[in-house]
Design an enzyme around this catalytic site. Structure first.
Site, PDB file in Angstrom:
ATOM      1  CG  ASP A  64      32.374 -44.029  19.309  1.00  0.00           C
ATOM      2  OD1 ASP A  64      32.716 -44.806  18.408  1.00  0.00           O
ATOM      3  OD2 ASP A  64      31.606 -44.348  20.231  1.00  0.00           O
ATOM      4  CG  ASP A  66      30.956 -38.084  17.951  1.00  0.00           C
ATOM      5  OD1 ASP A  66      31.255 -39.023  17.192  1.00  0.00           O
ATOM      6  OD2 ASP A  66      30.167 -38.207  18.910  1.00  0.00           O
ATOM      7  CG  ASP A 143      23.652 -34.154  26.315  1.00  0.00           C
ATOM      8  OD1 ASP A 143      24.764 -33.618  26.239  1.00  0.00           O
ATOM      9  OD2 ASP A 143      23.466 -35.379  26.129  1.00  0.00           O
TER      10      ASP A 143
END
Length: 444
Positions: A64, A66, A143
């Site tokens: 993916d 992003d 995070d």
């Protein structure tokens, strides 16, 4: 009242130029590049961010891509006709190119001055976070430091605000900010730390790892459906064995699979654990070979120790074998649903895999044919082969059913049914047939 998720200051911005990192546009999705360039042309900041940058730095091909930007979701939608806005907790823009989706997130702020949309649970868990800010705000809100790296399309540099570039080079997962506070915001971060460390073959920073065992109980606050998805990521992404060992090492296994963890701890021979690890290694091999792995089989494996323990307890109470098997399967499934929302389309086949194990010692021809025709036979047989990894007691059954799949009659002749095989497929003794009363004839 303004809220703040954590207060650790940013490190000084470090910009790593193209000649000092391995990321090339050749490794980036063409669709992601189109979105980056169009956002830049629209006057917005736009960066490839997160896992894609991290993976490219360590030589992995991301699944993916992003993007982070200063454009609001509505501004992104105005630029792309193939865009849809999703999410309540995190408002996002999805730009759709056929089967590929490029996720675009607006920079989020670390501090809510009251003008945004943030909601915290009383325990500190973040329920909604749509407070927009700068790239610096966005970096410190992420995070792990390894996920807070930004690839800039205008000069091909990597921008690092939290020391993540060095952490990736040192192969370590490290939380940004106070670890305990970050875990309380979102307890699933504990699972993400284990999963990413397993995937990347990274260690977990001691400060990041230290709070996990005594905060593991917070996973009970996470939605069971979300934990199911996390389990699929943990165990069906090609690093199942390493993920399981990480869960054990950091005290998360009892929080995620409480009854299996208890059964494994009580199994002094270690046979159940050997079987489970062998199954997870096989799962990793299938993923690597791009072969399918059923979540039903995966959960049959993960919950098998719990099923065995429940079955033994019921049999010790004097419950008949067939009834004990059914009740143990139902009990383990029901209890696990309180933690992980296992859909029925997986839980029912999982139970069938368990219950079919009782049929394998039975070798009467009709029962052999019936077992071979069962839709879960192949999965159940594969499960039996795994059981052999834990105990040689199953070797004869494995040999019989291996042969029976080719020639049932020859297998039965070579391995005649034992006297105990008079029980039916579920282990229950067949009922005696009633004789019909002969009606008297007219001549009598």
């Amino acid at each position: 009242m303004p809220t703040q998720t954590q207060t650790e200051p940013l490190t000084e911005l470090r910009s790593i130029p193209r000649d000092q990192h391995p990321i090339s546009r050749k490794g980036i999705s063409a669709s992601a590049l189109r979105v980056l360039y169009k956002l830049r042309e629209g006057g917005h900041e736009a960066y490839l961010v997160g896992g894609a940058v991290r993976d490219l730095l360590v030589g992995l091909q991301p699944k993916d891509f992003d993007i982070a930007t200063d454009a609001t979701p509505e501004q992104v939608k105005a630029l792309f006709r193939n865009c849809r806005l999703i999410g309540r907790r995190f408002r996002l823009a999805h730009v759709v190119f056929g089967r590929e989706i490029i996720e675009v997130a607006t920079f989020r702020a670390n501090v809510d001055d009251g003008s945004g949309d943030r909601e915290l649970h009383e325990g500190g868990r973040l329920l909604r976070d749509n407070v927009y800010g700068s790239i610096e705000d966005d970096a410190i809100r992420r995070d792990f430091t390894a996920n807070a790296l930004y690839y800039a399309i205008e000069d091909f540099s990597v921008r690092d605000y939290t020391g993540g570039f060095e952490d990736v080079q040192n192969r370590v997962m490290k939380l940004i900010g106070d670890p305990e506070l970050r875990y309380r915001e979102d307890p699933v971060r504990m699972l993400r730390a284990v999963r990413l460390a397993a995937k990347l073959d990274f260690g977990i920073d001691p400060g990041t790892a230290a709070p996990i065992p005594h905060l593991a109980h917070l996973l009970a606050e996470a939605a069971p459906a979300r934990l199911f998805e996390e389990c699929l990521k943990l165990f069906l992404s090609g690093h199942a064995e390493a993920s399981f060992l990480g869960l054990e090492r950091h005290g998360l296994l009892p929080a995620l699979f409480p009854e299996s963890a208890a059964a494994l701890a009580a199994n002094r021979s270690g046979a159940l654990r050997r079987m489970l690890l062998e199954g997870l290694r096989n799962t990793d091999a299938r993923v690597a070979a791009e072969e399918p792995v059923s979540p039903a089989f995966l959960f049959a494996l993960l919950l098998w120790p719990a099923y065995c323990r429940a079955l033994m307890a019921l049999q010790a109470e004097g419950v008949h074998a067939a009834e004990a098997q059914r009740r143990a399967a139902d009990r383990v499934t029901l209890h696990q649903l309180g933690t992980v929302a296992l859909p029925r389309r997986f839980s029912l086949p999982m139970q069938e895999i368990w219950l079919l194990q009782a049929r394998f010692p039975l070798r009467q021809r009709k029962r052999v044919v019936r077992t071979l025709s069962h839709p879960r036979f192949r999965a159940a047989f594969d499960f039996l082969v795994l059981r052999q990894a834990a105990s040689d007691d199953h070797a004869d059954d494995v040999a019989f059913w291996q042969e029976a799949q080719q020639d049932p009659d020859h297998a039965i002749a070579a391995h005649p049914p034992e006297a105990s095989a008079g029980d039916d497929a579920e282990g229950q003794a067949p009922r005696p047939r009633r004789r019909r009363r002969r009606r008297p004839s007219a001549a009598e």
